[in-house]
Design an enzyme around this catalytic site. Sequence first.
Site, mmCIF file in Angstrom:
data_model
loop_
_atom_site.group_PDB
_atom_site.id
_atom_site.type_symbol
_atom_site.label_atom_id
_atom_site.label_comp_id
_atom_site.label_asym_id
_atom_site.label_seq_id
_atom_site.Cartn_x
_atom_site.Cartn_y
_atom_site.Cartn_z
ATOM 1 N N THR B 88 42.682 50.943 35.768
ATOM 2 C CA THR B 88 41.823 51.838 34.982
ATOM 3 C C THR B 88 40.347 51.715 35.286
ATOM 4 O OG1 THR B 88 42.090 50.268 33.202
ATOM 5 C CG2 THR B 88 43.307 52.316 33.020
ATOM 6 N N THR B 164 44.606 45.539 35.029
ATOM 7 C CA THR B 164 44.456 44.255 34.326
ATOM 8 C C THR B 164 45.764 43.506 34.113
ATOM 9 O OG1 THR B 164 44.554 45.399 32.195
ATOM 10 C CG2 THR B 164 42.363 44.901 33.082
ATOM 11 N N ASP B 165 46.882 44.247 33.986
ATOM 12 C CA ASP B 165 48.117 43.588 33.552
ATOM 13 C C ASP B 165 48.510 42.398 34.409
ATOM 14 O OD1 ASP B 165 48.229 45.441 31.583
ATOM 15 O OD2 ASP B 165 50.247 46.174 32.034
#
Lengths: 619, 417
Positions: B88, B164-165
Site C-alpha cells: 500500500t 506490511t504483512d
Amino acid sequence: MSGLKVGFEFHQQLDTEEKLFCGCPPELREVEDADHSLVRRLHPTESELGEVDRAALEEARRKRVFRYLGFTNSTCLVEEDEEPPRRLNREALDLARQVALLLGSEPVDRVEVMRKIVIDGSNTAGFQRTALVALGGEVDTSEGPVRVETVALEEEAAQRQGREDGFTVFSLDRLGIPLIEVGCAPDIESPGQAREFAERVGTIFRSTGRVKRGIGTIRQDVNISVEGGARVELKGVQELGLVEDYVEREAARQRALLDIRDELDERGVSGSVLEPVDVSGIFERTGSQVIRDALESGGGVYAGVLRGFEGLLGKEVQPGRRFGTELSDRAKTAGVGGILHTDEMPGNGVTREEVESLRDAVSASRRDVVVLVADERDAAMDALDRVGERVREALRGVPGETRRPLPDGNSQYMRPLPGAARMYPETDVPPVEVSRERVGRMRGELPELVPDTVTRFVEEYGLNEEMAKQVARSGYRDLFEAAVTATGVDPVLAVRTILHYPRELGVEVDEGRLFEVMDAVSGGEVAKEAVPGILEELGRGDRAVAEIVEDLGLQGLEEEELREVIREVLRDRRGFVEENGMDAVGPLMGPVMGRVRGSVDGAEVNRVLVDEIKRLLED
Amino acid sequence: MREGSRVRVRRGDRTLEGVVMPSKEEFVVLKLDSGYNVGLKREELHGIEELDTPGEHGVEEEGTGSGERGESREPGEGELSVLSTGGTIASKIDYRTGGVRPGYSAEDLLRAVPELEEVAPINADVVFEKLSENVDPGDWVSLAKRVHGEIEDGAEGVVVTHGTDTMAHTAAALSFMVETPVPVVFTASQRSADRPSSDNVLNAVSAAKFALSDVAEVSVVMHEESSDTTCLAHRGTRVRKMHTSRRDAFRSPNARPLARVGEDVEVLVDEHVRRGEVELTLRDDLNVDVGLVKFYPGMPTEVLEPFFERFDGLVIEGTGLGHVSSDLVSTVREGVASGVTVVMTSQCIHGRVCDRVYETGRDMLDAGVVEGEDMLPGTALVKLMWLLPRADGGKLRRLIKTPLRGELSRRSRSDLF
C-alpha cells in the site's frame, strides 16, 4: 432581486446510538477532558480520475501541521485514522432515507460511500466519508416550490480548537457523528423564501425524532450567485436569522466586484502582474509598528505593484470590508498577517516621504497601487503571489470560492470551491443495497410531520398549542403518546413529567424511568405532586421508581389512612375550624399536604378534608 | 453502457447524467457531476444515451501506469536505489474490484512522495508487484539478487518498498542472504497511499535518510508512534508487525531498535555493522521445505505428524518457555529421529525459550529439539531455510543458536518489555 440565485445545503447531526463508521458514542466532550493527542500532516493525493483537487492543493501549500485531541472513553482508532472504518451505520442510513422520503426524494438502489478530499485537517484521514442516499424531491414555500437535488449521509468533521505552538488543533469527539446533508437547487429567489425553506427542512428533520438539538447540531451552507457573478459557498451558517443578511451582503459583494471589473475594463487594465521588490531599506526608521515588528524579527518589506488599480482597494464590497480586505484575506492564507497598500497610506505610521520613496523604488505612478507585505521573505513572496492571483480573478469578476460567514453578516475567504475531482470511492466500506420492497415499507411507516403532530395532539389529547409544539418538536413524541395511551396519565402531567420538570430540575432521566413515573401516577401508587421529588432522585442515580417511592415514603395512602391523618390535624385545630367553618378548608390544605408529603393527590385530600370538616362541624 | 463513457439515463421521472464507473451484476455505478457515485438498478434505467466515449474524462485503462519496469539504469554516484515490490505504500484504486491494489510504478512512488528526491538522487525500479501475503521465498531470492545487483552497481543505499504483512519475513530473509556494505532499508505504509493521511511520506523519507546512514544492515523503517513525528529503524531479523492497522505496528520485541530517524539519524544500539565494513556477498540458496506450526491446547498428534513427513525443518511456536503437550512428545521425538531439524520458539513472542525448567521442556530437549533462544518464530523459519543447505548435524544445531545477523542475543536486557 433579479438574477439572484440561492441554494442551500443543510447539515443536521443525528442522535444515533453509534457514530457513522465506528462504535463510539456520538458525544461531544469538553476539550479539557482530552487525555491524549496526535500530530499529523496531510498530503494531497490524486483522485481516481488522476486529478488533484484545487482546494486540496491550496491547503497543501499552506503546509500545516495538525494536532488531534483524543478521548480514550469516547473516541477510538477509527477517528484517529488508525483502523479501517466499520460498516455504514444502518440506523443513520434509515434516518437519512426517512428524511429523503419526507422530502419526496427517491432513494438510490445502492449507496456508494465516497471519500471527499478535505485536507484542512478537519478529517484525520484527509477526506470526509459521504454517501448519496437519494435524488430529487421538492419542498413547497409560499413563493413557489424549491427542488431538492440530493440527500446525502456523511460524517461530521473534527472540531477546530484554534492554533497552538504552530499546530492547528482539532478535537476528535465530533468527528464521525452522522450528518444528513440536504442540497437544494438554486430555485430560491428571495431571502425570505430562503428562510421559509430552511424552516420547512428543519421541521422535517425534527419529525424523525432522532436529531441532535442545540447550537451547532444543524448548519447550513448557502450557495449564492448574482447574474454575471459566480457561485460562492458560505460554509456553516448557524444562525437562520442571519440568512437574509448573508444573502443580501453576498449579493452586494458580488455586484461590487462586478463594478470593479467593469472599472478595470474601462481603465484598460489587463493582466497587471505583481513584481515583488525588497523595499526594506525605505522603512529602516519607520513609525509603523507592523513593519518595525517584521524587520526586528528578521523579516523584510516586499512590495508589488498593481498597475492601474488606484482607488479601487478602498472600494467597499461589504459594510466595513473593502476590496483591499479581500486581497489581505488571500495574503493571509500564506501565513502572513495581511497587507498594507498605498490606497490607505500615508497612515498607520507610514509617512508621506516613505510612500514617495516607495513609489519611486517600484516605479509606480499615481494610477497604480503599491501593496506591501512585511514578513519573513518566503512567506511574503508567497503572499504577494496569492494577491496576484486574486487580482487576476478581479479582472474576470467574481471568483468561485468557499467563504467563512462572520457574525456581522459579512464573510471572509476560506479556500477555492472544491471540485468533483475531490471525490473517490471509500473502498474500505462496502456499498449498501436497498430493495424496492424495503423502500415501499419505509414509505408506509414514515414519521408524522411535526405540524401534523401538533394539530393531532391538540385535538386528541387536549393539549394547548404551545405544549403540543414542545412535545412534537422534542425527541419524546413517541414516549408521550405511549405513556398517555398505555397508562392513561393526564396528558398535561405527561408533558410536565417528560419535559418541564427535568428541565427545571436540571436532571436527565432515562425514558423508561419517565414511563415508570407516569405509570405510577396514573395507577394511583403515587400522587402527581410527588413527581418532581422522584425525578430529582432519579437525577442522582438511576434506579427503579418503585424503590424510590418506598424510600421516600411516597406510597399512596388508603382513604382510611388519609382520614386518620386529617382527623389528627383537625383535632389540633378544633378552635380554628369552629371559628371559620368551611372557610377553614383552604388554610388547612397546607398542613395536611405537608403530612402526606405528596403521597396523595391534592384533589383527593381536598375532598376528604371537606368531608371531615363537615362531619366535625355537624358533631 | 461502456465503462468510462458519459451517459444520460432516465430513472422514474428523473434524468441523470454521469460517467459509467466499473459496475457489476444488476447495478450500474454512475459518477455524477458532483463527484458522487450512485448505484442504480440496471433494469430501471431507460432511454440510455451515450454522450461521449471512454477516455475523455481521463479514466485510465486497466494496466496503464504500472508497466514501467525493466528500464532501469545503473545508479550513479551517491544515488539511492528504490526498489518497489508492491503493497500500500504504492497502491492504486482498482475500478473493477473497488479495492486498493498494488500497481504504482516506482516512478509513481516518486510522484506520490516528491520529498524523496530532496533526500538524495533516486534511481527507482519495480522488482515485482505483489500484495505481501503473496510474497514467497522465491520472491525473496529474486529480490536478494536484485538488491545485490544494485549495490554492486554502486548504490549508496537501497530502499525496498513492500507490503506490511510479511515485510518482516522478507527483511529477515535478505538479512541472511545478502551481506551488505551499505544499508538495505525496507519500508511500507500501514494506511494506503491513496489517502492524504498516509504514513507513506514520512516512512519513505525516513527510510531514504537511513539508507544514507552508516548502519550497513538490512532494516525496516516505520513510524515510531501514531503521530507523524519520527520513525524507528528495526533490525530485519528482529522486527515484527504487532498491530493490524496502526502506523506504529512495527516493533522489535526482544531487541532495541537500531536507530531513531527524525530530522537526523540517531543510532540507538551499541553495535552495528558499519558502512563498508563487510564485503558484498550473495548467498541466496534456500531450502524451502521448512514449516512453522503453532501448538494449541488439545492439538492432536495426527495434525502434527504430517509436518514431519513433509518438511526437512520445522519451527514450533510452543507455549510459554517452549512447550507442547506431553502427548506430542513422542511425535516430535520420532520426527527428529527421522532427520527433521526442529527449532522451538515461543508464542509469547517476548522472552527467551528455555526447555530446561519443566519436565515437558526437558522431554523436548531429550527428543532432540533445538532451543530457538530469543528468536522470533518467523525469523527462525527463515534462518532454518537458509542454514539447511549450508550445514547439518552438530554444526547446524550450533549455528541455529549462534547470532549470525543479530537475530538472537546472548543477553536478555531488562529494559525490553
